[in-house]
Every structure is written in structure tokens, then in C-alpha cells.
Design an enzyme around this catalytic site. Structure first.
Site, PDB file in Angstrom:
ATOM      1  N   HIS A 151      -1.803   6.394  16.473  1.00  0.00           N
ATOM      2  CA  HIS A 151      -1.195   5.183  15.925  1.00  0.00           C
ATOM      3  C   HIS A 151       0.267   5.458  15.593  1.00  0.00           C
ATOM      4  O   HIS A 151       0.638   6.553  15.136  1.00  0.00           O
ATOM      5  CB  HIS A 151      -1.957   4.663  14.698  1.00  0.00           C
ATOM      6  CG  HIS A 151      -1.929   5.561  13.496  1.00  0.00           C
ATOM      7  ND1 HIS A 151      -0.864   5.630  12.627  1.00  0.00           N
ATOM      8  CD2 HIS A 151      -2.861   6.418  13.002  1.00  0.00           C
ATOM      9  CE1 HIS A 151      -1.131   6.487  11.665  1.00  0.00           C
ATOM     10  NE2 HIS A 151      -2.336   6.993  11.869  1.00  0.00           N
TER      11      HIS A 151
ATOM     12  N   PHE B  91       1.289   1.352  13.461  1.00  0.00           N
ATOM     13  CA  PHE B  91      -0.024   0.707  13.503  1.00  0.00           C
ATOM     14  C   PHE B  91      -0.369   0.106  14.863  1.00  0.00           C
ATOM     15  O   PHE B  91      -1.361  -0.611  14.980  1.00  0.00           O
ATOM     16  CB  PHE B  91      -0.177  -0.321  12.375  1.00  0.00           C
ATOM     17  CG  PHE B  91       0.092   0.281  11.026  1.00  0.00           C
ATOM     18  CD1 PHE B  91      -0.517   1.467  10.643  1.00  0.00           C
ATOM     19  CD2 PHE B  91       0.984  -0.312  10.136  1.00  0.00           C
ATOM     20  CE1 PHE B  91      -0.261   2.050   9.412  1.00  0.00           C
ATOM     21  CE2 PHE B  91       1.254   0.267   8.905  1.00  0.00           C
ATOM     22  CZ  PHE B  91       0.635   1.447   8.542  1.00  0.00           C
TER      23      PHE B  91
ATOM     24  N   ASP C 131       7.987  16.264 -11.439  1.00  0.00           N
ATOM     25  CA  ASP C 131       8.968  15.203 -11.199  1.00  0.00           C
ATOM     26  C   ASP C 131       9.493  14.747 -12.556  1.00  0.00           C
ATOM     27  O   ASP C 131       8.777  14.119 -13.330  1.00  0.00           O
ATOM     28  CB  ASP C 131       8.300  14.049 -10.458  1.00  0.00           C
ATOM     29  CG  ASP C 131       9.305  13.029  -9.934  1.00  0.00           C
ATOM     30  OD1 ASP C 131      10.452  13.013 -10.430  1.00  0.00           O
ATOM     31  OD2 ASP C 131       8.937  12.250  -9.033  1.00  0.00           O
TER      32      ASP C 131
ATOM     33  N   GLY D 174       8.704   7.480  -9.535  1.00  0.00           N
ATOM     34  CA  GLY D 174       8.945   6.637 -10.692  1.00  0.00           C
ATOM     35  C   GLY D 174       9.513   5.274 -10.378  1.00  0.00           C
ATOM     36  O   GLY D 174       9.234   4.299 -11.068  1.00  0.00           O
TER      37      GLY D 174
ATOM     38  N   HIS E  32      -9.183  -4.307  18.783  1.00  0.00           N
ATOM     39  CA  HIS E  32      -8.550  -5.031  19.891  1.00  0.00           C
ATOM     40  C   HIS E  32      -8.149  -6.413  19.391  1.00  0.00           C
ATOM     41  O   HIS E  32      -8.909  -7.101  18.711  1.00  0.00           O
ATOM     42  CB  HIS E  32      -9.474  -5.109  21.112  1.00  0.00           C
ATOM     43  CG  HIS E  32     -10.633  -6.047  20.967  1.00  0.00           C
ATOM     44  ND1 HIS E  32     -10.597  -7.355  21.404  1.00  0.00           N
ATOM     45  CD2 HIS E  32     -11.868  -5.867  20.443  1.00  0.00           C
ATOM     46  CE1 HIS E  32     -11.748  -7.939  21.159  1.00  0.00           C
ATOM     47  NE2 HIS E  32     -12.537  -7.053  20.568  1.00  0.00           N
TER      48      HIS E  32
ATOM     49  N   GLU F   6      -5.838  -9.690  20.942  1.00  0.00           N
ATOM     50  CA  GLU F   6      -5.130 -10.198  22.116  1.00  0.00           C
ATOM     51  C   GLU F   6      -5.043  -9.119  23.196  1.00  0.00           C
ATOM     52  O   GLU F   6      -4.013  -8.928  23.843  1.00  0.00           O
ATOM     53  CB  GLU F   6      -3.752 -10.742  21.729  1.00  0.00           C
ATOM     54  CG  GLU F   6      -3.847 -11.946  20.790  1.00  0.00           C
ATOM     55  CD  GLU F   6      -2.501 -12.541  20.429  1.00  0.00           C
ATOM     56  OE1 GLU F   6      -1.465 -11.892  20.719  1.00  0.00           O
ATOM     57  OE2 GLU F   6      -2.484 -13.651  19.864  1.00  0.00           O
TER      58      GLU F   6
ATOM     59  N   ASN G 169      14.962  14.675  -9.769  1.00  0.00           N
ATOM     60  CA  ASN G 169      14.785  16.082  -9.435  1.00  0.00           C
ATOM     61  C   ASN G 169      13.305  16.441  -9.487  1.00  0.00           C
ATOM     62  O   ASN G 169      12.578  15.965 -10.367  1.00  0.00           O
ATOM     63  CB  ASN G 169      15.545  16.996 -10.402  1.00  0.00           C
ATOM     64  CG  ASN G 169      16.319  18.084  -9.674  1.00  0.00           C
ATOM     65  OD1 ASN G 169      15.810  18.658  -8.725  1.00  0.00           O
ATOM     66  ND2 ASN G 169      17.536  18.356 -10.120  1.00  0.00           N
TER      67      ASN G 169
ATOM     68  N   GLU H   9      12.370  12.975 -12.733  1.00  0.00           N
ATOM     69  CA  GLU H   9      13.272  11.940 -12.246  1.00  0.00           C
ATOM     70  C   GLU H   9      14.603  12.527 -11.807  1.00  0.00           C
ATOM     71  O   GLU H   9      15.204  13.350 -12.491  1.00  0.00           O
ATOM     72  CB  GLU H   9      13.494  10.813 -13.262  1.00  0.00           C
ATOM     73  CG  GLU H   9      14.201   9.606 -12.666  1.00  0.00           C
ATOM     74  CD  GLU H   9      13.517   9.057 -11.405  1.00  0.00           C
ATOM     75  OE1 GLU H   9      13.747   9.625 -10.312  1.00  0.00           O
ATOM     76  OE2 GLU H   9      12.745   8.088 -11.516  1.00  0.00           O
TER      77      GLU H   9
END
Length: 499
Positions: A416, A419, A219, A296, A463, A465, A223, A221
Site C-alpha cells: 500500500h 492507501f 519528550d 504535544g 476492490h 471501481e 527536544n 517539548e
């Protein structure tokens, strides 16, 4: 070329007692940053490798090698984190330069944690053994990142540097960008050539190599380069090793990518030559910050696992890197156990009962695609009994762990998504398989099992509610509340109501 003195020193450094940074020092390219949660990277290092914070009381401790130059004291972590969760808050620099890695701040992209910071990694997501001794790597889910924007001694401008990292070649994705190395000090995109970092993944947005990936790339930056040209370079092979050594180096109008199986064999050179002939990359404008797990400017959609890595001053020779690879192989990385506590057996059918006081008549069930808890007993309807029964299968993404198939909706699994826990049909994708794989551990409250997400090991079946979530022990979501967390993530494994 090595002098006679340095050749002798390099030979001495290649002995079993030497660490990677001793070898780089002998090659006149000393480490300026050295990070590992698994072992010391100098033969004499006995200081802190990393810091932990536990969820029960937010206290911290540091983990050091068992002996100078040795393996991390995993038993100290296990004791400190018993019956609670732990996060890795600092990965210490062993070089003496103070280039420690901490929770990455917001930049061009915000992270998912409070105030736009990135998430911290679970302390238990990447267990390994080194020469038979237990240790833990850094399993980084999307949104997880570490950084140091005030590093000392790292390369800037067009100065020469080298780096390597030991990574998991099977844990990756195509998002930007699972990096380790040199980046911008502002956490923003300041232009082409302002980075030089190891990348591992299967992104094809910029560069890519042979096969389907993942690939080791650089990397720089704006590219990802797999060779001299933008886009495809056939010399950069797909990686299939469980443990991979990725080595990158760059200097004035030269750079290289090398790679190997970190468990055996020698380094291969995938590219070595002139800088890319595109604006901004020759000369380079490196800034000297250090990143792990992110791009970055804090692009944080990637995933990967980090075990150890260093950055050097100067352009290491191939001979030096080859000796470092020998040292890594001699460390004998082996996959550790992801599971503990009461065992599941693939093919069995179970029901999972809530252990939170006041809710112990409730079981994990589903209503259509919503995974929830419902009161179930022997007098319940056949339909409800089937909705509260689950077939245990080998983990779709990891064979150590498990996936849970609905008895009344064969082919659909708990997974999930954002979440929340849902019941969805298996679409055969890598993403679904990862979302639907969970690793059991001894219950945090001591009653039964806690089911940890393989792909987000800070998150557990919880769990809240009467609905099921993949929840962390404290966090930005309401269902991440620390109140009653240990009870809410602990379930008794019982004989299924239906099969």
C-alpha cells in the site's frame, strides 16, 4: 526514604494480587491516571477498561476485566466485533480521576480524520496473552492519537511525577512522536519544558542514544532527551525487547529514564540526574494534559503499540518502580495470533477471487504497477493468468502474516502507498516491508479471507471501481465507503491460474 509502614505496605503490594497502582500507592506516589486495554492496574478494579465502536452499526460497548484486578474480557470484544470491524474509541482511566483518553483533536498539526482529528486505533491490531489469557493492545499507525486536555491531578509546572508504559519494542519509526505522558492543554507548542512524556522510536532529529535505536527518551517539548545533553548520550541503549517497560520520572531539577524487558528481568537506569542545562527545562512548565501516540502539538507521524501505562503524583522511588516491573513480568505478556480463517502457506501460488455479488468472475490482478480486478477464466491469455497469480511468502515485516509476490514480476509485491495497492519491487527498506505485509482473517462476509494491513490494521484489501485499495470501514476517502464493505474486502482463495 520509606517509613517502616510504607516498606511493609510495599511488600504487601508486591504480591501477585496487587496491581501497579497498588504498588505506587504503597510508595506514596499514587496513580493519577491509569490506562490499559489488557488488564486492570488496581487489584480491586472491575470497571470499564476501554470502549469499542463497531463498523456495522456504529454501536458501542465497553470491555472490562474478567474479574476484579484481572485480564480484559477479550471474548466479549470478539463477540461484539464478529463479522465487522471495531475501533477503540475511549481508553478509560482506572484511577478514578476521569482522565480518559479519547480521539485526539487537531492542534499544531491536523490529523487525517474528519475535522482534523486523529484516527482511532483498530481493536485487533495487537493481540497478546497475559498468563495465557487473550487480550488486545493498542496498535497505533501513523495518524492515530488519543488525548485528554482537561486532565485532573496530573503534574503542572515543576511538580514531581512518574510514569511508565509497556510498549512494543519492535513497532516504531523515526517520525515525531510516539509519546505517552504529560503535554500541553492547547494541543499547540507552547515552549520548551511544557511536556514530560515517554517517547519510543529511532528519531535522531533531537536526542538519540547508542546503536541504531529505538530508544526510550523523554519528550520535554522542542527536544527529545536521551540524557543530560542535547543530541547523543551513550548511556541510553537501543531497545530490542518485544515487550518493553519504559519508565520516566521528573521533579525539581531531577529526572530519570529507566527501561527493561517487560517479559523478564529488572529495570536498568539509563539516566538519572539534573535537568538539561538549556533554556526552558529548569524549572519545567508542565501543563498536565495526557497524550498517547502523538507529540504535544499533535505531531502524528509516529507509530507504536501501547499495552498499559500510568502517571503518578510525586517522584517514585527506584524500589517502587522495581516492584512495578516485577508485577509486569508476572503478568507474562506473550504475542498473540494475528491471523484467523482459511490459511495460507508460504510458497504456495494462489489466485484471489472477488465475492461481491455481480463481480464474482473477477480476480485480483495487476496492470503494470496498478493492482486491480479483472475477469479471468481458463480461456484467458497466459499473460492475464500470470497477472492474476500470486506467490505467498512469509510476511516481510511480520512472520505471522504474509506478503504477495507477483508471479509474472518476481521480486515485486503488493504494497500500500497512500492507501492505494500497488505492485512495486522490494527495495529492502523497513517501510516497504511494512507496507507489503498483510494478515489474513476469516472473511467479513463469511466467504474466504479478508486481508488486513499489518501496519494499518483498520485497512483491508478492497476492490472499489475495479481498483484495489487499503480501505477502512468508513473514512474520509471515497474508497472507505461503508456500502458493501464486507463483501468488497472478502476474497476466495483459489488454485492459481499460473505458477
Amino acid at each position: 526514604m520509606f517509613s517502616r509502614r510504607n516498606l511493609l505496605a510495599l511488600g504487601l503490594a508486591a504480591t501477585v494480587s496487587a496491581g501497579p497502582c497498588d504498588i505506587y500507592e504503597a510508595g506514596d506516589t499514587p496513580c493519577v491516571a491509569a490506562h490499559s486495554t489488557t488488564r486492570a492496574l488496581y487489584s480491586s478494579f472491575s470497571g470499564a477498561l476501554y470502549q469499542l465502536q463497531r463498523g456495522s452499526d456504529d454501536t458501542t460497548t465497553t470491555i472490562s476485566p474478567l474479574t476484579a484486578g484481572g485480564i480484559a474480557d477479550a471474548s466479549a470484544q470478539d463477540t461484539f466485533c464478529a463479522n465487522t470491524t471495531c475501533l477503540i474509541t475511549i481508553i478509560y482511566d482506572q484511577s478514578g480521576n476521569g482522565n480518559h483518553l479519547t480521539q485526539a483533536p487537531p492542534g499544531g498539526f491536523d490529523g487525517p480524520d474528519t475535522d482534523g482529528y486523529d484516527n482511532l486505533a483498530s481493536a485487533i491490531g495487537a493481540p497478546v496473552t497475559l498468563n495465557g489469557q487473550k487480550a488486545y493492545g493498542v496498535f497505533m499507525s501513523p495518524g492515530t492519537g488519543y488525548r485528554n486536555n482537561e486532565a485532573t491531578g496530573t503534574a503542572t509546572g515543576d511538580e514531581a511525577e512518574g510514569m511508565y508504559a509497556v510498549l512494543d519494542g519492535t513497532h516504531y519509526n523515526d517520525a515525531c512522536c510516539f509519546d505517552y505522558g504529560n503535554a500541553e492543554t492547547s494541543s499547540t507548542d507552547t515552549g520548551a519544558g511544557h511536556m514530560e512524556a515517554i517517547y519510543l522510536g529511532n528519531s535522531t532529529t533531537w536526542g538519540y542514544g547508542a546503536g541504531d535505536g529505538p530508544w526510550i527518551m523523554v519528550d520535554m517539548e522542542n527536544n527529545l532527551f536521551s540524557g543530560a545533553d542535547e543530541g547523543y548520550n551513550s548511556g541510553d541503549p537501543s531497545i530490542s525487547y518485544r515487550f518493553v517497560t519504559a519508565a520516566v520520572k521528573g521533579g525539581a531539577d531531577k529526572w530519570a529514564i529507566r527501561g527493561a524487558n517487560a517479559a523478564s528481568g529488572s529495570l536498568s537506569t539509563y539516566y538519572s540526574g539534573a535537568r538539561p542545562d538549556y533554556s526552558g527545562y529548569n524549572p519545567m512548565s508542565k501543563e498536565g494534559a495526557i497524550i498517547l501516540g502523538i507529540g504535544g502539538y499533535n505531531s502524528n507521524g509516529a507509530q507504536g503499540t501501547f499495552y498499559e501505562g500510568v502517571m503518578t503524583s510525586g517522584y517514585p522511588s527506584d524500589d517502587t518502580e522495581n516492584s512495578v516491573q516485577e508485577n509486569i513480568v508476572a503478568a507474562k505478556y506473550v504475542v498473540g495470533s494475528l491471523v484467523s480463517g482459511p490459511s495460507f502457506t508460504s510458497g504456495e501460488v494462489v489466485s484471489l477471487r472477488v465475492t461481491t455479488p455481480g463481480y464474482t468472475t473477477r480476480y485480483i490482478a495487476h496492470t503494470d504497477t496498478t493492482v486491480n480486478t479483472q475477469v479471468v477464466d481458463d480461456d484467458s491469455s497466459t499473460t492475464l493468468k500470470e497477472e492474476a497469480s500470486w506467490t505467498v511468502v512469509t510476511g516481510l515485516a511480520n512472520s505471522q502474516c504474509f506478503s504477495f509476490e507477483s508471479v509474472d514480476t518476481p521480486g515485486s509485491y503488493i504494497r500500500h502507498y497512500n492507501f492505494e495497492l500497488l505492485l512495486n519491487a522490494n527495495d529492502g527498506t523497513k517501510q516497504f516491508h511494512e507496507d507489503a505485509t498483510f494478515c489474513p482473517q476469516a472473511a467479513l462476509n463469511g466467504e474466504g479471507t479478508s486481508l488486513r494491513s499489518w501496519s494499518y490494521p483498520t485497512r483491508y484489501f478492497r476492490h472499489y471501481e475495479n481498483v484495489l485499495y487499503a480501505a477502512s470501514n468508513g473514512g474520509v476517502q471515497t474508497f472507505d465507503s461503508k456500502t458493501s464493505f464486507n463483501n468488497d474486502v472478502s476474497f476466495e482463495i483459489e488454485t492459481a491460474f499460473a505458477s
